[in-house]
Design a protein around this motif. Structure first.
Motif: not given
Lengths: 279, 369, 308
Positions: A3-21
């Motif tokens: 299964r694609r770990p959708t939740f984890l990928i979402t958290m990664l996107c959120f995390g990197f947005a938090f890092f870079y915005i």
């Protein structure tokens, strides 16, 4: 089927947005025409102009670089020595005290390191007469002290993971311990020494608290300069400075990463070829 | 020192012990090794064989006893001053040096000219057939080649003694067999004395002139492979080298070269070759190797014939392994070569068959330890 | 010649190893331990109007524990300690909540992407710490696009009476925690990633094979094995956060300062060296527990003590 770990990928996107915005926002607003640092008022590069024409910034940068180069180099020498001692000298007398001494600066709050260094230097100047005034020398001494232990950590862990048999082989083939160190150990741990140096350099370039305590009149490093400006509030030319920093570091890190990756891939290829052709 | 006609041994290990804290890794080991021998230290992991090797190399100090190499006491002599080189289990090649630099590393401590050094390196690379790879780095060659670089490097300084720590363990099975013979031929050509540490009994038997079987820090038996296999001196050695069926027995009568034993597991008396120091009534172990037993479906009579039933069999093609239940309930292993191809319809020994086992009195080993 | 070879022999036998050990040892003794012992001594000195502003004996008590006494009676200090520990703990928990899924996510993406993403985690760490704090000052300030965005969202969600012109984020513990999470998040992600990456993926498969659902696999298999990483990462955030000076000074509430700022202010503004030292000593004592926890678990997190 995985299964694609959708939740984890979402958290990664959120995390990197938090890092870079915040960083992207800083970059965008460095081209802002307005005096207000965070309200858009049209495109302009004037803050870069004012940054480059500001001799204070240039002097601070040069001072920071000088301190970082010198302190990182000495810290690397001392830190590597300590790492070698901890990884290879077995149970020497005073080992526990020494390893405590090497760990303590890692967890000492900067403000305490800063104050204790300052008091030390003041008393030293009062009772010994050296260093007569605070500035380049005192900042460098303080930086060496708290960055060398980072080098030690890096070097020690590399040495502990290295195959000791390599050193024993050199000894077995007739080399004395000192020669083993020069011929084998140092070349093998040289990547760790290099990354230790880079770490010490970055720590020194980045340090504001300890520098701020141990500096004296006239010795303004770049972080001290930024600190004094930022304390008064948001100023647009800092955005420009931040942009330049991020771009410089980004280019360096990505080039280094790319080179390392390429070297690693080449080694991997060579390794595979060695098995296919030679057996 | 006894002055015999034979030259004095190259290596003398005298009552050597080594403890790490309270753990005794090597207990009071004594052995001698002659010049030009291949000597194997055989044992399971943690038996002290590697520690003994490291003491010979000088990486560990002995905590008791002495080691002499070529008559010279090695106590306090550091590794770099010993005429001993080692081939490490991990090979321990210097990753930042080319193959030829690796091989030539030890030579920089020799009083040689650069040209002599180069000649020697070339000679060594020739010996291990690695000349085309001289300028490669260790990660650019295969595992088997790395092993040969390690060998060439250790031999380059012409040591009196070469220590090999599990020399074949990192190679795959096919390469291992080939390399075994290569090692032997290189040993023959160079004449260097080899000490091989291994946990693999077959490796030890093929390579070595003599084997020392070690267990829990002690040497249990030293001898040529055939002696250790055919005349083990203890249950441990008998069981460690090859497989064996060991049964409890009581000495009934001693008649010169023959001893009669009561073996309850077999349900009858066993005739065996006498060993020294037996007395009637003594409890001993009688051990028989599976391949020394004959198995037959036809009834047999005579000494050392016992009846049983096939409980299990494993067919390997060229040979078969049988497990036979005796009336007492004991299990006996029999290893038989399938020398004859059975004709169509002919029954070979099969599950639940009644069979007769027999063996020569010389095949039964009496063990008192 | 003879002396040279003797020197050479001495160097080869013991000399070099003595130097290798002694140089960093002496350095740390002089520039780290002695200054620290001076601070400990300073904490029982008496404040004087002289320069340097402290003294022992004379009309002053030889050992003056007034600093420690004030520390436990004046609620400024107690509040500062509580604020620091609470802020650091909240930042640690938030870092874990954000960092754990990120670290776990990193172990699941392809190797090519993973290297780039890892570099992106490390990149802010190599850029200036001060500038990362500064970035949030811009975002949180009144009239910034970020604040306007949040204000707009708030006003759209809540009844009209509750509408605000801007959200007061700056100069609060909220701001301190937010910026701490931002700056310390890599310290949480990296040890966790190092820990999670070493875990054997076949264990997950074994658990699934035995009928466990994905979340159950996480709960039964992944989480227990990552506890050393969680503790190492947590302490790596908590320890520096508790003593943080820059962040509370720039974005914190001056009326409820954190302990780092109290130390700095006592020292620089009030010029009360003994008091600053006493606070520093107590802060260090409080950090001993977390530090021991950290050093116990960090080796395990990266598998340094795996039996070989």
């Amino acid at each position: 089927m995985r299964r694609r770990p959708t939740f984890l990928i979402t958290m990664l996107c959120f995390g990197f947005a938090f890092f870079y915005i915040p960083i992207l926002s800083m970059i965008v607003f460095s081209f802002n025409n307005s005096r207000l640092a965070t309200v858009w008022g049209g495109f302009s590069t004037k803050w870069y102009g004012s940054l480059f024409s500001n001799a204070q910034v240039g002097r601070a940068l040069v001072l920071s670089l000088e301190i970082a180069l010198l302190s990182a180099t000495i810290a690397t020498i001392l830190g590597t020595m300590a790492g070698i001692a901890l990884a290879r000298f077995g149970r020497f007398r005073g080992r526990t005290a020494f390893s405590g001494l090497v760990t303590a600066p890692l967890i000492m709050p900067e403000v305490i390191t800063g104050i204790s260094s300052l008091i030390f230097f003041i008393l030293l100047a009062n009772y010994v007469g050296w260093p007569a005034s605070r500035g380049f020398t005192t900042i460098t001494l303080a930086h060496i002290t708290f960055s060398m232990v980072f080098v030690t950590t890096v070097v020690q862990s590399r040495m502990l993971s290295a195959d000791r048999a390599i050193e024993e082989a050199a000894m077995d083939l007739g080399s004395r311990p000192w020669q083993v160190m020069v011929d084998v150990t140092l070349p093998v741990i040289s990547p760790a020494i290099l990354s230790g140096w880079l770490l010490a350099f970055t720590i020194s370039m980045d340090d504001v608290v300890i520098s701020n305590f141990t500096t004296g009149p006239g010795a303004t490093t770049l972080p001290i300069l930024i600190w004094s400006k930022v304390k008064l509030g948001v100023t647009p030319d800092i955005n420009a400075l931040a942009t330049l920093t991020v771009v410089t570091v980004g280019i360096c890190v990505f080039t280094a990463g790319w080179l390392l990756n390429r070297a690693e891939k080449r080694r991997e290829l060579e390794r595979r070829l060695a098995y296919q052709i030679n057996e | 020192m006894p002055k015999d006609a034979a030259p004095p041994p190259l290596i003398r290990v005298e009552n050597v012990s080594k403890s790490f804290g309270t753990f005794q890794a090597v207990k009071n080991v004594s052995l001698t090794i002659d010049k030009g021998e291949i000597f194997a230290l055989l044992g399971g992991s943690g038996c002290g064989k590697t520690t003994l090797l490291r003491m010979l190399a000088g990486f560990e100090e002995t905590t008791g006893g002495k080691i002499f190499i070529d008559g010279q006491d090695m106590t306090g002599v550091p590794p770099w001053e010993r005429p001993v080189h080692m081939m490490f289990q991990s090979y321990a090649l210097f990753p930042h040096m080319t193959v030829e630099k690796n091989v030539g590393y030890g030579l920089k401590h020799e009083p040689m000219t650069a040209a002599q050094r180069q000649d020697r390196v070339r000679e060594m690379l020739d010996l291990v057939q690695l000349t085309p790879f001289a300028t490669r780095k260790p990660h650019q060659i295969s595992g088997g080649q790395r092993q040969r670089v390690a060998l060439a490097r250790a031999l380059a300084r012409q040591p009196k003694l070469l220590l090999l720590d599990e020399p074949l363990a990192a190679l795959d099975k096919k390469l291992r067999e080939h390399t075994q013979f290569e090692l032997m031929s290189i040993q023959e050509r160079t004449g260097v004395t080899f000490i091989v540490v291994t946990h693999d009994q077959e490796e030890a038997m093929t390579l070595a002139d003599r084997i020392a079987v070690m267990d829990r820090g002690e040497v249990k038996q030293i001898g040529p492979p055939g002696d250790v296999y055919e005349f083990p001196n203890s249950r441990f050695v008998a069981g460690f080298i090859g497989s064996i069926t060991a049964l409890e027995a009581v000495v009934e009568a001693i008649d010169g070269v023959r001893t009669r034993l009561a073996v309850p597991a077999l349900g009858g008396p066993v005739q065996a070759r006498s060993v020294a120091g037996l007395s009637v009534g003594q409890t001993v172990t009688v051990a028989i190797r599976p391949e020394k037993l004959a198995i037959s479906r036809a009834p047999q009579t005579g000494d050392n014939v016992f009846e049983g039933e096939v409980k299990d069999l494993a067919y390997f093609g060229k040979d078969s392994l049988y497990r036979i239940t005796m009336p007492s309930g004991a299990l006996i292993s029999v290893h038989a070569v399938n020398a004859r191809r059975s004709a169509e319809g002919e029954r070979v020994v099969d599950w639940y068959d009644k069979v007769w086992l027999s063996f020569d009195p010389t095949s039964a080993i009496i063990l008192t330890a | 010649m003879a002396s040279e070879s003797r020197l050479y022999r001495w160097f080869n036998r013991r000399g070099w190893s003595d130097i290798v050990l002694a140089a960093p040892y002496v350095w740390l003794l002089v520039f780290f331990l002695i200054p620290f012992l001076i601070v400990v001594g300073m904490s029982v000195a008496t404040r004087t109007p002289t320069a340097p502003p402290f003294g022992y004996g004379g009309e002053n008590p030889l050992l003056n524990f007034e600093g420690y006494h004030r520390l436990f009676t004046d609620d400024l200090y107690i509040r500062a300690f509580v604020t620091s520990l609470v802020n650091a703990a909240v930042a640690m928990v938030l870092c874990l909540a954000i960092g754990y899924p990120m670290a776990l996510g990193l172990t699941k993406v392809d190797t090519g992407w993973r290297n780039i993403l890892l570099m992106l985690v490390i990149l802010p760490f190599w850029t200036s710490f001060l500038l990362r704090v500064y970035a949030w000052m811009g975002l949180m300030g009144k009239n910034s696009w970020f604040n306007n965005l949040l204000t707009g969202g708030w006003n759209w969600l809540v009844p009209q009476d509750w509408a605000v012109t801007s959200i007061p984020m700056m100069y609060s513990n909220f701001a301190v925690v937010l910026v701490m999470v931002y700056t310390y998040l890599p310290f949480m992600i990296l040890p966790l990633y190092a820990n999670l990456e070493r875990l054997d993926p076949t264990l997950d498969e074994a658990a699934m094979d035995l009928g466990t659902k994905p979340f159950g696999v996480f709960w039964d298999v992944t989480l227990p094995q990552s506890i050393p990483g969680i503790i190492a990462g947590g302490m790596l955030v908590f320890i520096p956060a508790a003593g943080e000076l820059v962040i509370p000074t720039l974005v914190g509430d001056a009326s409820s300062p954190m302990i780092g700022r109290v130390i700095s202010d006592e020292f620089s503004q009030a010029r009360d060296w003994p008091m600053a030292s006493a606070v520093a000593v107590v802060l260090l004592v409080l950090m001993v527990g977390p530090t021991m926890l950290y050093s116990h678990y960090q080796a395990r997190a990266v598998g340094a003590d795996d039996p070989k």
